[in-house]
Write a protein that holds these residues in place. Structure first.
Motif, PDB file in Angstrom:
ATOM      1  N   HIS A 346       0.824  -1.210   0.000  1.00  0.00           N
ATOM      2  CA  HIS A 346       0.000   0.000   0.000  1.00  0.00           C
ATOM      3  C   HIS A 346       0.859   1.262   0.000  1.00  0.00           C
ATOM      4  CE1 HIS A 346      -3.089   2.870   0.952  1.00  0.00           C
ATOM      5  NE2 HIS A 346      -2.449   3.214   2.069  1.00  0.00           N
ATOM      6  N   ASN A 347       0.550   2.181  -0.905  1.00  0.00           N
ATOM      7  CA  ASN A 347       1.161   3.506  -0.961  1.00  0.00           C
ATOM      8  C   ASN A 347       2.670   3.454  -1.208  1.00  0.00           C
ATOM      9  OD1 ASN A 347       0.591   6.285  -0.926  1.00  0.00           O
ATOM     10  ND2 ASN A 347       1.427   6.492   1.131  1.00  0.00           N
ATOM     11  N   VAL A 348       3.146   2.426  -1.905  1.00  0.00           N
ATOM     12  CA  VAL A 348       4.579   2.287  -2.187  1.00  0.00           C
ATOM     13  C   VAL A 348       4.925   3.052  -3.461  1.00  0.00           C
ATOM     14  CG1 VAL A 348       6.428   0.695  -2.830  1.00  0.00           C
ATOM     15  CG2 VAL A 348       4.819   0.080  -1.024  1.00  0.00           C
ATOM     16  N   LYS A 349       5.946   3.901  -3.356  1.00  0.00           N
ATOM     17  CA  LYS A 349       6.489   4.611  -4.514  1.00  0.00           C
ATOM     18  C   LYS A 349       7.933   4.147  -4.684  1.00  0.00           C
ATOM     19  CE  LYS A 349       7.364   9.227  -6.337  1.00  0.00           C
ATOM     20  NZ  LYS A 349       7.301  10.691  -6.057  1.00  0.00           N
ATOM     21  N   LEU A 350       8.234   3.538  -5.815  1.00  0.00           N
ATOM     22  CA  LEU A 350       9.510   2.847  -6.007  1.00  0.00           C
ATOM     23  C   LEU A 350      10.485   3.709  -6.801  1.00  0.00           C
ATOM     24  CD1 LEU A 350       9.881  -0.871  -6.931  1.00  0.00           C
ATOM     25  CD2 LEU A 350      11.162   0.814  -8.222  1.00  0.00           C
ATOM     26  N   GLY A 351      11.747   3.717  -6.361  1.00  0.00           N
ATOM     27  CA  GLY A 351      12.830   4.365  -7.095  1.00  0.00           C
ATOM     28  C   GLY A 351      13.947   3.369  -7.329  1.00  0.00           C
ATOM     29  N   TYR A 352      14.435   3.299  -8.563  1.00  0.00           N
ATOM     30  CA  TYR A 352      15.456   2.310  -8.929  1.00  0.00           C
ATOM     31  C   TYR A 352      16.694   3.026  -9.439  1.00  0.00           C
ATOM     32  CZ  TYR A 352      17.648  -1.593 -11.509  1.00  0.00           C
ATOM     33  OH  TYR A 352      18.525  -2.540 -11.991  1.00  0.00           O
ATOM     34  N   PHE A 353      17.812   2.853  -8.716  1.00  0.00           N
ATOM     35  CA  PHE A 353      19.102   3.420  -9.111  1.00  0.00           C
ATOM     36  C   PHE A 353      19.912   2.294  -9.718  1.00  0.00           C
ATOM     37  CE2 PHE A 353      23.386   5.192  -8.135  1.00  0.00           C
ATOM     38  CZ  PHE A 353      23.214   6.450  -8.707  1.00  0.00           C
ATOM     39  N   ALA A 354      19.876   2.204 -11.068  1.00  0.00           N
ATOM     40  CA  ALA A 354      20.444   1.056 -11.770  1.00  0.00           C
ATOM     41  C   ALA A 354      21.962   1.099 -11.776  1.00  0.00           C
ATOM     42  CB  ALA A 354      19.919   1.014 -13.208  1.00  0.00           C
ATOM     43  N   GLN A 355      22.593  -0.085 -11.853  1.00  0.00           N
ATOM     44  CA  GLN A 355      24.050  -0.163 -11.936  1.00  0.00           C
ATOM     45  C   GLN A 355      24.557   0.518 -13.196  1.00  0.00           C
ATOM     46  OE1 GLN A 355      25.583  -4.142 -11.924  1.00  0.00           O
ATOM     47  NE2 GLN A 355      27.704  -3.498 -11.774  1.00  0.00           N
ATOM     48  N   TYR A 356      23.828   0.345 -14.284  1.00  0.00           N
ATOM     49  CA  TYR A 356      24.195   1.002 -15.534  1.00  0.00           C
ATOM     50  C   TYR A 356      23.271   2.194 -15.704  1.00  0.00           C
ATOM     51  CZ  TYR A 356      26.622  -3.371 -15.989  1.00  0.00           C
ATOM     52  OH  TYR A 356      27.434  -4.442 -15.735  1.00  0.00           O
ATOM     53  N   ARG A 357      23.813   3.407 -15.507  1.00  0.00           N
ATOM     54  CA  ARG A 357      22.988   4.604 -15.433  1.00  0.00           C
ATOM     55  C   ARG A 357      22.181   4.813 -16.709  1.00  0.00           C
ATOM     56  NH1 ARG A 357      24.458   3.157 -10.789  1.00  0.00           N
ATOM     57  NH2 ARG A 357      26.288   4.142  -9.888  1.00  0.00           N
ATOM     58  N   GLY A 358      22.666   4.271 -17.829  1.00  0.00           N
ATOM     59  CA  GLY A 358      21.921   4.393 -19.076  1.00  0.00           C
ATOM     60  C   GLY A 358      20.562   3.732 -19.011  1.00  0.00           C
ATOM     61  N   ASP A 359      20.374   2.822 -18.033  1.00  0.00           N
ATOM     62  CA  ASP A 359      19.077   2.161 -17.892  1.00  0.00           C
ATOM     63  C   ASP A 359      17.982   3.140 -17.481  1.00  0.00           C
ATOM     64  OD1 ASP A 359      20.424  -0.104 -18.503  1.00  0.00           O
ATOM     65  OD2 ASP A 359      20.262  -1.046 -16.536  1.00  0.00           O
ATOM     66  N   VAL A 360      18.348   4.237 -16.828  1.00  0.00           N
ATOM     67  CA  VAL A 360      17.342   5.173 -16.329  1.00  0.00           C
ATOM     68  C   VAL A 360      17.514   6.582 -16.886  1.00  0.00           C
ATOM     69  CG1 VAL A 360      16.947   3.918 -14.184  1.00  0.00           C
ATOM     70  CG2 VAL A 360      18.767   5.617 -14.283  1.00  0.00           C
ATOM     71  N   LEU A 361      18.516   6.803 -17.749  1.00  0.00           N
ATOM     72  CA  LEU A 361      18.768   8.130 -18.303  1.00  0.00           C
ATOM     73  C   LEU A 361      18.592   8.110 -19.814  1.00  0.00           C
ATOM     74  CD1 LEU A 361      21.995   9.119 -16.315  1.00  0.00           C
ATOM     75  CD2 LEU A 361      19.658   9.856 -15.845  1.00  0.00           C
ATOM     76  N   ASN A 362      17.966   9.155 -20.337  1.00  0.00           N
ATOM     77  CA  ASN A 362      17.834   9.325 -21.786  1.00  0.00           C
ATOM     78  C   ASN A 362      19.080  10.038 -22.293  1.00  0.00           C
ATOM     79  OD1 ASN A 362      17.193  10.256 -24.405  1.00  0.00           O
ATOM     80  ND2 ASN A 362      15.009  10.230 -23.936  1.00  0.00           N
ATOM     81  N   MET A 363      19.895   9.356 -23.081  1.00  0.00           N
ATOM     82  CA  MET A 363      21.172   9.894 -23.521  1.00  0.00           C
ATOM     83  C   MET A 363      21.017  11.125 -24.421  1.00  0.00           C
ATOM     84  SD  MET A 363      23.450   8.030 -22.045  1.00  0.00           S
ATOM     85  CE  MET A 363      22.378   7.666 -20.663  1.00  0.00           C
ATOM     86  N   LYS A 364      19.832  11.307 -25.011  1.00  0.00           N
ATOM     87  CA  LYS A 364      19.618  12.431 -25.935  1.00  0.00           C
ATOM     88  C   LYS A 364      19.158  13.693 -25.209  1.00  0.00           C
ATOM     89  CE  LYS A 364      18.510   9.450 -29.878  1.00  0.00           C
ATOM     90  NZ  LYS A 364      17.503   9.070 -30.894  1.00  0.00           N
ATOM     91  N   HIS A 365      18.700  13.556 -23.981  1.00  0.00           N
ATOM     92  CA  HIS A 365      18.259  14.718 -23.207  1.00  0.00           C
ATOM     93  C   HIS A 365      19.455  15.542 -22.752  1.00  0.00           C
ATOM     94  CE1 HIS A 365      13.974  13.355 -21.805  1.00  0.00           C
ATOM     95  NE2 HIS A 365      14.051  13.633 -23.091  1.00  0.00           N
TER      96      HIS A 365
END
Length: 636
Positions: A346-365
């Motif tokens: 209930h009411n869980v908000k998840l944040g994932y800090f991936a080992q490979y930062r490209g997994d969560v970052l848009n390289m074109k931004h």
């Protein structure tokens, strides 16, 4: 073998260091440390003669050869991995070097089937490993290593660490890994405030000696300031009196002749941040039920039951390939299980800090776009303020993410978490590419964080600071330890803090029991029974068993109650959202009867949510008391 004499260097109008002098002797293993921007990489560039000093000189023995491993990337030709490792040697030399190259490549986790692969087909991290192998094969007189552990898994790092202990040449390394510096270094060079100071010993020795130096400097500075103040006070008091005027002038001359003790330097500016406290989640944060997952024909988990509870600080440890990152990705939803269920609480908000930062970052931004492209849609001013705290200044915020260094990508990923804070934080190697100051700042922020944390790390300093419980993973079996990292080391009788991270522990007597649900707040060891009954009667044993069963039933009843309330709350909140959306729809206004009915339902649903929330808070508090009581009984 190499001397730096009164060297000064200015870059982009800023003096990095001035009148710096030090020596590197044969066989020394030196750690070069200092905050971001202090000039560590520039100093490497001067030693490699890629740039020249503004003043002073760098001198070295004739014929001295260097080997340099950059932090981020190195070019690769159209060659095989083995050819790269042997340094493109001719046929005769390659024949002599191949056995050594193969041994080193295997130590760095290359398989024999990789030796004839084209090096250009490798990922960036594996290319860096191949270049590292090439340097170790060549054995230059002086190795310059810039964050050499960033691209290594833990087992390769341990092999590399042992290999360097007997390396015949000198080593100068930039590293944020304290365990690595402690294991290898006999000297620390600190670059800060435009100076380079030399300390004998490893990193822990440096910390002790630096603290002692700073204490002595502070004491000497304060004593001198008191003496100067006394002289000045005497001169000010009597300089206007004729009988004492000459003596007052003598006092002022004495002040001028004093060789001043420098004021202690303030610590370099560090990244400072804290997590805004997220909303409170339910007691049960996430549950994996009867879950199976594998890669192709290789199973990783089968019939896995696992649960995370609110407030846990859990580190995942175990040998390479055991499934640590896989479990974290399953928890994050980055991987889909082949069977079984993954339920958020209930009411869980998840944040994932991936080992490979490209997994969560848009390289074109751009950096700024990346910081603002979040569900919470933070304003530009807030995004810029936080980016500035993470050393993204001025036009840095307009850089494409794809051109950032590993450390910059790590800092940007942390900014994104801060701008949209979760109450369940999953982190895979969060300290990679961060300097020591940033690691300490991250530790400080996480110490104040009120959410739930599950992470993987090979940074023992970070683990000791963060972990309150440990989960060992091997061959799909989960073994929990309900204590901090030192407790885990004591229980496993580990030979060293770092080696224990990849230890292959003896499999438990009942692996299935460990794969099933194990609340981390309870006992850390699997229940294997008690062979020594201590002379208790059957009646005593039966009474104790009945009491245990009663307590277990009470706990399960409370857990079921909390779960039911959470489901009710989720249903009510979903219906409330639907009603709000319907009432905002222009078509609803055209139907007065429908609009009135929906409005009445919305009015009625609010007190229901309030009532269920109050019941949930009371039930979770009671459950927490029960779990604490049970844990105390077990540990007592």
């Amino acid at each position: 073998m190499l001397s730096v004499n009164q060297v000064s260097k200015t870059y982009a109008g800023r003096t990095l260091f001035s009148a710096v002098s030090f020596h590197i002797n044969r066989g020394e293993k030196i750690g070069l440390i200092g905050p971001n921007g202090a000039g560590k990489s520039t100093l490497f560039s001067l030693l490699l003669r890629e740039t020249t000093p503004d003043d002073g000189q760098v001198t070295m023995e004739k014929g001295l050869n260097f080997g340099f491993l950059p932090q981020e990337s190195a070019p690769v030709d159209d060659v095989t991995v083995l050819e790269l490792a042997t340094g493109h040697a001719d046929e005769h030399s390659r024949w002599e070097l191949e056995p050594k190259a193969k041994r080193i490549l295997k130590g760095l986790a290359f398989r024999e089937s990789d030796f004839e692969r084209n090096a250009r087909t490798l990922s960036g991290g594996w290319v860096m490993r191949a270049h590292l192998a090439r340097l170790l094969v060549q054995e230059p007189d002086l190795l310059l290593l810039d964050e050499p552990t960033n691209h290594l898994d833990l087992e390769s790092l341990l092999w590399f660490q042992e290999y360097l202990k007997t390396y015949p040449g000198a080593i100068l390394m930039i590293s944020h890994d304290r365990e690595f510096l402690n294991a290898l270094c006999d000297t620390i060079l600190e670059i800060a405030h435009g100076r380079v100071l030399r300390y004998r010993g490893n990193y822990d020795d440096y910390l002790r000696e630096k603290a002692a130096r700073e204490e002595q400097m502070q004491s000497a500075f304060e004593n001198q300031q008191r003496e100067i103040a006394k002289l000045q006070q005497w001169a000010d008091r009597f300089k206007a009196k004729a009988n004492f005027a000459s003596r007052a002038q003598d006092k002022l001359k004495m002040i001028d002749r004093i060789e001043r003790v420098d004021a202690p330097l303030q610590a370099a500016k560090q990244v400072k941040f804290r997590f805004p406290q997220p909303p409170r989640s339910g007691q049960r944060v996430m549950t994996l039920k009867d879950l199976a997952f594998g890669y192709g024909q290789t199973p990783v988990y089968h019939a896995l039951d696992f649960e995370i509870e609110r407030g846990q600080r859990l580190v995942l440890v175990g040998p390479n390939g055991a499934g640590k990152s896989t479990l974290l990705k399953l928890l994050a939803g980055a991987l889909t299980p082949q069977s079984g269920k993954r339920d958020l609480g209930h009411n869980v908000k998840l944040g994932y800090f991936a080992q490979y930062r490209g997994d969560v970052l848009n390289m074109k931004h751009s950096v700024l776009q990346s910081a603002m492209d979040l569900p919470s849609r933070p304003g530009e001013q807030l995004a810029r303020t936080l980016l500035g705290s993470f050393l993204f200044h001025g036009d840095d915020v307009f850089k494409p993410v794809g051109v950032l260094s590993g450390g910059e990508k790590s800092r940007l990923a942390l900014v994104r978490l801060l701008l949209d804070p979760p109450n369940l934080l999953l982190m895979d190697e969060p300290t990679t590419h961060l300097d020591m100051g940033s690691i300490d700042a991250l530790i400080q922020a996480l110490e104040d964080y009120e959410g739930t944390l599950v992470f993987i790390s090979h940074d023992v300093h970070f683990i000791r600071a963060m972990a309150r419980s440990v989960l060992h993973i091997a061959a799909g079996v989960l073994t929990p330890y309900a204590g901090d990292y030192q407790y885990y080391l004591d229980k496993t009788k580990a030979s060293s803090a770092r080696e224990a991270l990849t230890a292959r522990l003896n499999p438990p007597a009942n692996p299935n029991a460990l794969s099933n649900h194990q609340p981390m707040g309870g006992s850390s060891e699997p229940n294997r029974g008690n062979s020594n009954a201590g002379g208790k009667t059957k009646e005593q044993k039966r009474a104790e068993a009945e009491a245990r069963n009663a307590r277990s039933k009470a706990r399960k009843d409370l857990e079921q109650k909390v779960s039911t309330i959470e489901q009710n709350l989720a249903t009510l909140e979903q219906r409330k959202l639907e009603l709000v959306n319907l009432l905002q729809d222009g078509a609803t206004y055209a139907d007065a009867v429908k609009f009135r009915a929906l409005s009445e339902e919305l009015e009625q649903i609010e007190p229901k949510i309030t009532k269920e929330t109050s019941a949930w808070e009371q039930a979770t508090a009671t459950l927490e008391e029960k779990l604490t009581e049970l844990s105390t009984e077990k540990n007592g």
